[in-house]
Motif scaffolding. Structure first.
Motif, PDB file in Angstrom:
ATOM      1  N   TRP A  16      49.354  36.432  44.112  1.00 26.98           N
ATOM      2  CA  TRP A  16      47.979  36.858  43.866  1.00 26.98           C
ATOM      3  C   TRP A  16      47.487  37.654  45.064  1.00 26.98           C
ATOM      4  O   TRP A  16      48.139  37.681  46.102  1.00 26.98           O
ATOM      5  CB  TRP A  16      47.070  35.662  43.583  1.00 26.98           C
ATOM      6  N   VAL A  17      46.369  38.337  44.885  1.00 29.53           N
ATOM      7  CA  VAL A  17      45.815  39.163  45.955  1.00 29.53           C
ATOM      8  C   VAL A  17      44.438  38.657  46.361  1.00 29.53           C
ATOM      9  O   VAL A  17      43.759  37.976  45.600  1.00 29.53           O
ATOM     10  CB  VAL A  17      45.732  40.664  45.571  1.00 29.53           C
ATOM     11  N   SER A  18      44.048  39.008  47.569  1.00 28.30           N
ATOM     12  CA  SER A  18      42.706  38.715  48.069  1.00 28.30           C
ATOM     13  C   SER A  18      42.316  39.792  49.067  1.00 28.30           C
ATOM     14  O   SER A  18      43.146  40.603  49.474  1.00 28.30           O
ATOM     15  CB  SER A  18      42.651  37.331  48.738  1.00 28.30           C
ATOM     16  N   ALA A  24      42.857  48.436  52.146  1.00 19.97           N
ATOM     17  CA  ALA A  24      43.831  47.367  52.399  1.00 19.97           C
ATOM     18  C   ALA A  24      43.575  46.198  51.461  1.00 19.97           C
ATOM     19  O   ALA A  24      42.482  46.052  50.914  1.00 19.97           O
ATOM     20  CB  ALA A  24      43.729  46.900  53.849  1.00 19.97           C
ATOM     21  N   PHE A  25      44.605  45.374  51.291  1.00 18.17           N
ATOM     22  CA  PHE A  25      44.473  44.115  50.557  1.00 18.17           C
ATOM     23  C   PHE A  25      45.595  43.191  51.011  1.00 18.17           C
ATOM     24  O   PHE A  25      46.575  43.624  51.607  1.00 18.17           O
ATOM     25  CB  PHE A  25      44.507  44.324  49.041  1.00 18.17           C
ATOM     26  N   GLU A  62      43.251  51.602  41.274  1.00 16.48           N
ATOM     27  CA  GLU A  62      44.054  50.612  42.001  1.00 16.48           C
ATOM     28  C   GLU A  62      43.247  49.341  42.252  1.00 16.48           C
ATOM     29  O   GLU A  62      43.763  48.229  42.077  1.00 16.48           O
ATOM     30  CB  GLU A  62      44.561  51.206  43.319  1.00 16.48           C
ATOM     31  N   LYS A  63      41.983  49.489  42.635  1.00 13.83           N
ATOM     32  CA  LYS A  63      41.130  48.313  42.862  1.00 13.83           C
ATOM     33  C   LYS A  63      40.930  47.531  41.566  1.00 13.83           C
ATOM     34  O   LYS A  63      40.934  46.295  41.574  1.00 13.83           O
ATOM     35  CB  LYS A  63      39.780  48.733  43.435  1.00 13.83           C
ATOM     36  N   GLU A  64      40.768  48.242  40.450  1.00 13.51           N
ATOM     37  CA  GLU A  64      40.604  47.581  39.157  1.00 13.51           C
ATOM     38  C   GLU A  64      41.865  46.791  38.794  1.00 13.51           C
ATOM     39  O   GLU A  64      41.793  45.660  38.323  1.00 13.51           O
ATOM     40  CB  GLU A  64      40.306  48.622  38.087  1.00 13.51           C
ATOM     41  N   ARG A  68      42.549  42.144  38.729  1.00 16.06           N
ATOM     42  CA  ARG A  68      43.129  41.253  37.712  1.00 16.06           C
ATOM     43  C   ARG A  68      43.983  40.158  38.335  1.00 16.06           C
ATOM     44  O   ARG A  68      44.231  39.130  37.716  1.00 16.06           O
ATOM     45  CB  ARG A  68      43.980  42.043  36.727  1.00 16.06           C
ATOM     46  N   TRP A  69      44.456  40.369  39.548  1.00 17.21           N
ATOM     47  CA  TRP A  69      45.346  39.415  40.210  1.00 17.21           C
ATOM     48  C   TRP A  69      44.681  38.751  41.407  1.00 17.21           C
ATOM     49  O   TRP A  69      45.339  38.115  42.224  1.00 17.21           O
ATOM     50  CB  TRP A  69      46.635  40.130  40.653  1.00 17.21           C
ATOM     51  N   SER A  70      43.364  38.861  41.492  1.00 12.69           N
ATOM     52  CA  SER A  70      42.618  38.344  42.630  1.00 12.69           C
ATOM     53  C   SER A  70      42.250  36.884  42.451  1.00 12.69           C
ATOM     54  O   SER A  70      42.028  36.421  41.334  1.00 12.69           O
ATOM     55  CB  SER A  70      41.349  39.173  42.837  1.00 12.69           C
ATOM     56  N   ASP A  71      42.173  36.166  43.542  1.00 12.68           N
ATOM     57  CA  ASP A  71      41.697  34.782  43.515  1.00 12.68           C
ATOM     58  C   ASP A  71      40.216  34.698  43.891  1.00 12.68           C
ATOM     59  O   ASP A  71      39.670  33.639  44.079  1.00 12.68           O
ATOM     60  CB  ASP A  71      42.521  33.908  44.469  1.00 12.68           C
ATOM     61  N   GLU A  72      39.553  35.864  43.996  1.00 10.62           N
ATOM     62  CA  GLU A  72      38.160  35.918  44.404  1.00 10.62           C
ATOM     63  C   GLU A  72      37.291  36.313  43.208  1.00 10.62           C
ATOM     64  O   GLU A  72      37.735  37.044  42.329  1.00 10.62           O
ATOM     65  CB  GLU A  72      37.982  36.925  45.540  1.00 10.62           C
TER      66      GLU A  72
END
Length: 75
Positions: A16-18, A24-25, A62-64, A68-72
């Motif tokens: 997942w991403v945050s 950056a991410f 890219e941000k969109e 979808r894979w964010s934990d925030e």
């Protein structure tokens, strides 16, 4: 965490991403072996423009995608 020994059973990997920012991410990883957490990790990623030889900003698309894979929470 714990050793992972090769066997016939597949490993489970959660990703997942945050921290999605302008340029950056962070990508996080958890690897489970037989249902037990074995390995964790994270990587700070920055998009790079090889033509200009410098980092670049994330596009809205890219941000969109990353959202979808964010934990925030969104917003």
């Amino acid at each position: 965490k714990r050793s992972v020994v090769y066997d016939r059973d597949p490993l489970e990997v959660q990703v997942w991403v945050s921290g999605v920012r302008a340029a950056a991410f962070t990508c996080h990883y958890e690897l489970f072996n037989h249902g037990q957490l074995a390995v964790t990790g994270s990587t700070l990623l920055v998009p790079f423009d090889f033509g200009l030889n410098r980092p670049r900003r994330l596009t809205a698309e890219e941000k969109e995608f990353l959202a979808r894979w964010s934990d925030e929470p969104a917003g």
